[in-house]
Design an enzyme around this catalytic site. Structure first.
Site, PDB file in Angstrom:
ATOM      1  CB  SER A  38      17.521  -4.027  17.006  1.00 11.55           C
ATOM      2  OG  SER A  38      17.217  -4.514  18.496  1.00 11.55           O
ATOM      3  CG  ASP A  55      23.257  -9.365  18.219  1.00 15.84           C
ATOM      4  OD1 ASP A  55      23.144  -9.014  19.621  1.00 15.84           O
ATOM      5  OD2 ASP A  55      22.532  -8.898  17.568  1.00 15.84           O
ATOM      6  CG  HIS A  80      21.990  -5.863  18.733  1.00 18.26           C
ATOM      7  ND1 HIS A  80      21.458  -6.774  18.227  1.00 18.26           N
ATOM      8  CD2 HIS A  80      21.305  -4.684  18.940  1.00 18.26           C
ATOM      9  CE1 HIS A  80      20.068  -6.325  17.883  1.00 18.26           C
ATOM     10  NE2 HIS A  80      19.965  -5.129  18.400  1.00 18.26           N
TER      11      HIS A  80
END
Length: 832
Positions: free
Chosen positions: A685, A776, A808
């Protein structure tokens, strides 16, 4: 020729004549479907109890043995490493975790009982097994306690959540369906299931058990349960060969018609796909009747419901959290910057003689629902004191007001009216204010996102909770009346501590470190009457965290420390908090081999406003155990260090955070802890954002990189993510909250691109592996694929693993396993 034998047994059955005649017809179809050749003719019928053997061979097989075909992405040189690492990773993966714990008074009146909810990865099923394990607690003194464990755990297959009643005499078990089946509620007593209710989809959908909207609360006399579930789906338009069918309310399937999609509705983004509207319900545990709570605006999504104290002769209320969807829903997972408030609504009373719910007295004056916290932008996790005299709650007002997705929390309380009459919002009192910048070694602020269901000590005013403090998680005692905050986990410990339950005035917690398996700790309160209350912490032998001797031996050869890293350019810091040293957790071998440092993996957390903690991580322990040192950086902007340090990052992503990571790397190199010639970097991320920035801004620094769902291009992400406001706030700083628009300008897009890793892509030469969750919604896969394809176009070695059903976090057991296995093998290939 390689030959296989297919053996079929016609089992003893009343239908054996049917079997005998049917099998000869079925087998040729089966065999032809599987490209197999029958080398002996079939004769029917097959005699009873006859064993049939067929020699069959693959049609495309040759007489000469063909070379072994390797899986895509593997070659002969890496296959052995793949096999070796996968075996070790499996041993780490099998270690269990404690999810929740509860304690109950013993039936004998002596001691107490504990119940632990445990989970363990089931790689074959690609799910997590859930177990319940019980123990009898015998406390003989503040220096000795014994846990007598049950011989075996009990698997809770298909269970979504369990919630004990306040007295501990009943247990609510909720089983959410995986299809259009009803939701099942079960009421268990000590020896049996007393009631089971099936709630059809027409009443509500699945019960929320997500830890955020989730709220399941028993009333005081244990006759009603309030909870949050998905509102029934709205009717869909129905069509037939004659066109639209008017007023078609029938739910029966009709082969002559079909349902349309109807108007699309927003959801709350990442992990909430398909979840439209969490709503509030009450169920009677005697009859199974369900009452939806009416009067709540459709613009509110509700969660975290609790029963208000019951006062004889007055209305009973439910208190819940409401999140407004006006003007639209933005992603809420990990995002505490969504405004929310506490609301009170009158609760229904169940009349058993009438077999129905009804409301007693008049509702709240002026409205069915009262906003209790109008003067503050964020209020969640409501919790009543044991005597019902006040209500405490957490607030993320710093996050809401600044736009940062997470920030320093605060704790507040409201005095609850003795007579139960609510007419106006009560005054809000600060218990723990937001800490901007603390002195060295002092409380850095509150970083706690939830409470235990019962966190209260026997004085009725002191609560126990977990909170992030620097790079560790600690246990705090908070006196809600005085505001006094104390760290009660050992101050000389660099371990992280996680609170699980209270046993009277004693604590059940788990502590661990990056190189130490989790262990249960029992905290005994001593010298209770004095101002300087102290705790004695006892180690509890437990069967929960067992591992192989190999894993235990590998962990014993590792060590860790928490390093203070001075800020490189203090003159550019605008606040005192942002100029203070940040931290990094360093994991290494106990001894150097021939004086040579192990290769270094730089680990970077996401967010960016989160933190990597000094707790046990199976995946990171695996990477350490295969021969790497780990540098786990909590760059400025991480939680746990005060609000000024955190707020120093928005507006400076891609520069300040990158500089902090490079400073941390140089720091360990200068200390002689790492070699500059063998460094890899790994992040997910925003940690992936940093990873891809680093290999572009410092192209000669890293020999390998791994990025899990990384943010690579803000200018394309802003139009596809569930949190477009994040792009503005992290790019512009606090001004980004007001600049946010669904239609970014050319100037916005230009600045987004300049802040993104893709702006440095021409300098990248580091071999990089990408791990992508195809579902995601936070960082859609197109963002990552664009960057990875651009690297390939420039001749950089790239490997991509796509997980079609992951979101995610890429945290489904098989996906998590394959991710870190491939990361381990990738780094071994390049880190010499």
């Amino acid at each position: 020729m390689a030959t296989r034998y297919l053996t079929a047994n016609c089992m003893r059955s009343r239908n054996w004549p049917f079997c005998a005649n049917f099998i000869p017809k079925l087998l040729p179809l089966f065999l032809s479907h599987h490209s197999l050749t029958v080398t002996a003719p079939l004769k029917a019928p097959i005699p009873f109890f006859t064993k049939i053997s067929f020699a069959i061979s693959a049609m495309d097989a040759s007489k000469d043995a063909s070379p072994k075909e390797l899986p895509l992405g593997l070659d002969a040189s890496t296959e052995e490493e793949y096999a070796s690492q996968s075996k070790l990773l499996q041993e780490f993966t099998s270690i269990s975790s404690i999810d929740k714990a509860w304690t109950f008074k013993s039936n004998s009146g002596m001691g107490s009982q504990a119940m632990f909810s445990i989970s363990q990865a089931n790689l074959l099923a690609n799910k997590r097994r859930k177990f319940i394990l019980s123990a009898i607690i015998s406390k003989e003194s503040s220096s000795f306690v014994n846990f007598q464990w049950a011989q075996f755990p009990i698997e809770m297959g298909g269970v979504s959540t369990i919630v004990p009643s306040p007295s501990g005499s009943k247990l609510l078990v909720v089983r959410n369906p995986e299809n259009e089946s009803p939701t099942r509620f079960e009421i268990w007593s000590q020896g049996q299931v007393e009631k089971e209710f099936h709630i059809p989809q027409s009443v509500h959908g699945s019960v929320y058990t997500d830890g955020w909207f989730e709220g399941i609360s028993w009333n005081s006399d244990e006759t009603l349960v309030a909870y949050v579930a998905e509102e029934p789906s709205p009717s869909k338009p129905v069509f037939s060969d004659l066109g639209y069918k008017k007023c078609s309310a029938s739910t029966d399937k009709d082969s002559g018609s079909w349902k349309g999609q109807g108007e699309w509705e927003e959801d709350w983004g990442e992990t909430y796909a398909g979840k439209r509207q969490p709503a509030l319900f009450v169920i009677s545990i005697s009859s199974g009747d369900v009452q939806p709570i009416k009067g709540i605006a459709k613009s509110l999504s509700v969660g975290q419901v609790v029963w208000a104290p019951s006062t004889e002769g007055s209305n009973q209320y439910l208190v819940f959290v409401g999140w407004s969807s006006d003007p639209r829903k933005l992603g809420i997972k990990y995002c505490y910057n969504r405004p929310c408030a506490l609301y009170a609504v009158q609760a229904p009373v169940y009349k058993s003689e009438a077999n129905a719910f009804e409301f007693k007295g008049s509702p709240i004056k002026g409205s069915c629902v009262l906003n209790l916290t109008q003067s503050i932008s964020s209020a969640f996790y409501p919790l009543f004191s044991p005597d019902g005299s006040f209500l405490v709650f957490l607030s993320a007002k710093s996050s809401v007001d600044s736009g940062a997705h997470s920030a320093t929390n605060s704790l507040h309380k409201i005095d609850w009216p003795v007579n139960g009459q609510l007419s106006a919002p009560a005054k809000i009192f600060d218990v723990i204010p937001v800490v901007q910048c603390s002195e060295d070694g002092c409380f850095p602020g509150l970083y706690c996102s939830e409470f235990l269901r019962n966190p209260w000590l026997s004085d009725g005013s002191t609560m126990i909770l977990s909170s992030v403090w620097g790079s560790s998680q600690v246990l705090l005692s908070v006196n809600v009346l005085s505001g006094d905050v104390k760290c009660i986990s050992p101050t000389d410990s660099k371990f992280s501590w996680n609170l699980h339950a209270l046993d009277g005035d004693n604590i059940i917690a788990v502590s661990s470190s990056p190189v130490d398996l989790p262990g249960i700790r029992y905290g005994c309160l001593v010298e209770k009457a004095t101002r300087n209350t102290t705790w004695n912490w006892l180690d509890i032998l437990s069967p929960i965290f067992r591992c192989s001797e190999k894993v235990r031996s590998l962990l014993s050869s590792r060590q860790f420390d928490i390093l203070k890293i001075p800020v490189k350019d203090v003159s550019s810091c605008l606040t005192k908090g942002s100029s203070k040293p940040f931290e990094a957790i360093f994991v290494s071998s106990n001894s150097k081999k021939n004086g040579v440092c192990d290769p270094l993996i730089v680990m970077l957390h996401g967010g960016p406003h989160s933190a990597s903690l000094s707790s046990f991580s199976k995946s990171l322990a695996f990477l350490s155990s295969i021969g790497y040192s780990l540098l786990i950086v909590n760059y400025r902007g991480s939680i746990g260090f005060g609000e000024e340090a955190l707020q120093s990052l928005p507006g400076k992503i891609g520069s300040q955070d990158v500089s902090d990571v490079l400073t941390a790397i140089d720091h360990v190199i200068d200390m002689g802890l790492a070699s500059p010639s063998s460094i890899a970097v790994l992040g997910g991320s925003h940690g992936g954002f940093l990873t891809t920035h680093l290999i572009g801004q410092a192209p000669d620094k890293f020999v390998a990189a791994a990025a899990r769902n990384p943010v690579c291009n803000l200018s394309s992400m802003v139009g596809t993510t569930d949190i477009p406001d994040w792009c503005y706030v992290e790019t512009y700083g606090i001004d980004g909250k007001n600049k946010f628009t669904e239609a970014p300008s050319a100037e916005d897009l230009g600045l987004f691109h300049s802040k993104s890793p893709i702006s440095h892509i021409g300098k990248v030469k580091t071999p990089t592996i990408f791990l992508i969750g195809a579902q995601d919604l936070r960082v859609p896969m197109s963002n990552v694929l664009q960057y990875a394809r651009a690297l390939k176009e420039r001749g950089v070695e790239v490997k991509i693993l796509m997980f079609p059903n992951d979101v995610h976090g890429i945290d489904r057991p098989q996906s998590d396993f394959e991710s870190f296995l491939n990361i381990g093998v990738w780094f071994k290939k390049y880190c010499k």
